[in-house]
Write a protein that holds these residues in place. Structure first.
Motif, PDB file in Angstrom:
ATOM      1  N   VAL A   4      15.665  10.213 -62.883  1.00  0.00           N
ATOM      2  CA  VAL A   4      15.402   9.800 -61.502  1.00  0.00           C
ATOM      3  C   VAL A   4      16.655   9.178 -60.899  1.00  0.00           C
ATOM      4  CG1 VAL A   4      14.071   8.201 -60.062  1.00  0.00           C
ATOM      5  CG2 VAL A   4      12.930   9.521 -61.845  1.00  0.00           C
ATOM      6  N   SER A   5      17.324   8.329 -61.663  1.00  0.00           N
ATOM      7  CA  SER A   5      18.538   7.676 -61.162  1.00  0.00           C
ATOM      8  C   SER A   5      19.629   8.687 -60.846  1.00  0.00           C
ATOM      9  CB  SER A   5      19.062   6.662 -62.188  1.00  0.00           C
ATOM     10  OG  SER A   5      18.118   5.658 -62.405  1.00  0.00           O
ATOM     11  N   GLY A   7      19.270  11.903 -60.209  1.00  0.00           N
ATOM     12  CA  GLY A   7      18.854  12.716 -59.068  1.00  0.00           C
ATOM     13  C   GLY A   7      19.003  11.994 -57.739  1.00  0.00           C
ATOM     14  N   CYS A   8      18.751  10.699 -57.748  1.00  0.00           N
ATOM     15  CA  CYS A   8      18.855   9.921 -56.510  1.00  0.00           C
ATOM     16  C   CYS A   8      20.293   9.562 -56.155  1.00  0.00           C
ATOM     17  CB  CYS A   8      18.038   8.639 -56.624  1.00  0.00           C
ATOM     18  SG  CYS A   8      16.265   8.904 -56.573  1.00  0.00           S
ATOM     19  N   LEU A   9      21.180   9.569 -57.134  1.00  0.00           N
ATOM     20  CA  LEU A   9      22.549   9.137 -56.877  1.00  0.00           C
ATOM     21  C   LEU A   9      23.560  10.281 -56.798  1.00  0.00           C
ATOM     22  CD1 LEU A   9      22.583   5.899 -59.055  1.00  0.00           C
ATOM     23  CD2 LEU A   9      22.453   6.063 -56.572  1.00  0.00           C
ATOM     24  N   LEU A  10      23.100  11.528 -56.863  1.00  0.00           N
ATOM     25  CA  LEU A  10      24.009  12.655 -56.673  1.00  0.00           C
ATOM     26  C   LEU A  10      24.433  12.723 -55.208  1.00  0.00           C
ATOM     27  CD1 LEU A  10      22.357  15.551 -58.692  1.00  0.00           C
ATOM     28  CD2 LEU A  10      24.551  14.479 -59.140  1.00  0.00           C
ATOM     29  N   PRO A  11      25.680  13.085 -54.953  1.00  0.00           N
ATOM     30  CA  PRO A  11      26.086  13.281 -53.551  1.00  0.00           C
ATOM     31  C   PRO A  11      25.234  14.352 -52.886  1.00  0.00           C
ATOM     32  CG  PRO A  11      27.999  13.211 -54.986  1.00  0.00           C
ATOM     33  CD  PRO A  11      26.791  13.246 -55.879  1.00  0.00           C
ATOM     34  N   ALA A  12      25.066  14.230 -51.579  1.00  0.00           N
ATOM     35  CA  ALA A  12      24.172  15.116 -50.838  1.00  0.00           C
ATOM     36  C   ALA A  12      24.541  16.589 -50.987  1.00  0.00           C
ATOM     37  CB  ALA A  12      24.153  14.717 -49.372  1.00  0.00           C
ATOM     38  N   GLY A  13      25.811  16.927 -51.128  1.00  0.00           N
ATOM     39  CA  GLY A  13      26.242  18.317 -51.246  1.00  0.00           C
ATOM     40  C   GLY A  13      25.809  18.977 -52.542  1.00  0.00           C
ATOM     41  N   ASP A  21      11.814  14.410 -48.810  1.00  0.00           N
ATOM     42  CA  ASP A  21      12.462  13.404 -49.641  1.00  0.00           C
ATOM     43  C   ASP A  21      11.515  12.270 -50.013  1.00  0.00           C
ATOM     44  OD1 ASP A  21      14.695  12.044 -50.865  1.00  0.00           O
ATOM     45  OD2 ASP A  21      14.739  10.748 -49.096  1.00  0.00           O
ATOM     46  N   LYS A  22      10.678  11.844 -49.088  1.00  0.00           N
ATOM     47  CA  LYS A  22       9.765  10.723 -49.350  1.00  0.00           C
ATOM     48  C   LYS A  22       8.730  11.106 -50.406  1.00  0.00           C
ATOM     49  CE  LYS A  22      11.989   8.719 -46.136  1.00  0.00           C
ATOM     50  NZ  LYS A  22      13.291   9.325 -46.283  1.00  0.00           N
ATOM     51  N   LEU A  23       8.262  12.340 -50.356  1.00  0.00           N
ATOM     52  CA  LEU A  23       7.302  12.810 -51.347  1.00  0.00           C
ATOM     53  C   LEU A  23       7.930  12.844 -52.742  1.00  0.00           C
ATOM     54  CD1 LEU A  23       4.437  13.806 -51.707  1.00  0.00           C
ATOM     55  CD2 LEU A  23       5.232  16.105 -51.228  1.00  0.00           C
ATOM     56  N   LEU A  24       9.204  13.207 -52.807  1.00  0.00           N
ATOM     57  CA  LEU A  24       9.902  13.210 -54.097  1.00  0.00           C
ATOM     58  C   LEU A  24      10.057  11.781 -54.639  1.00  0.00           C
ATOM     59  CD1 LEU A  24      12.635  15.912 -53.439  1.00  0.00           C
ATOM     60  CD2 LEU A  24      10.585  16.111 -54.837  1.00  0.00           C
ATOM     61  N   HIS A  25      10.387  10.832 -53.766  1.00  0.00           N
ATOM     62  CA  HIS A  25      10.474   9.433 -54.196  1.00  0.00           C
ATOM     63  C   HIS A  25       9.114   8.950 -54.700  1.00  0.00           C
ATOM     64  CE1 HIS A  25      14.479   7.839 -53.080  1.00  0.00           C
ATOM     65  NE2 HIS A  25      14.499   8.886 -52.287  1.00  0.00           N
TER      66      HIS A  25
END
Length: 97
Positions: A4-5, A7-13, A21-25
């Motif tokens: 999870v960390s 996936g959440c901290l990868l650069p947007a590109g 995005d909210k559903l994934l969170h």
């Protein structure tokens, strides 16, 4: 938590277009909460795990502030908290019956 960390901290590109995005969170933190509930059978222990997950979600959101193309978002934090709260509530209802 590591997946999870990352996936959440990868650069947007590096990410494919995300449908919601909210559903994934919400889903990620719901799954983490389900695991935490299984690891800590007593409610006293679960409070610490659930508080830790909430703090981890906050740390991820703060970390996103420093990642290109990502930013801190209170709505993401709310989705994290909703995933935690709904799963913890469902787990306590299941245990009550």
């Amino acid at each position: 938590m590591m997946a999870v960390s990352v996936g959440c901290l990868l650069p947007a590109g590096f990410l494919p277009p995300l449908p919601n995005d909210k559903l994934l969170h919400f889903g990620a933190f719901a799954v983490l909460t389900a695991l935490a509930v299984q690891l800590a059978p007593a409610w006293q222990q679960q409070r610490y795990w659930l508080g830790g997950l909430l703090l981890a979600g906050l740390a991820i959101e703060v970390g996103q502030k420093f990642v290109p193309g990502r930013n801190f978002c209170w709505r993401d934090m709310a989705a994290n908290a909703a995933g935690i709260a709904s799963t913890a509530g469902a787990a306590s209802l299941i245990r009550a019956f």
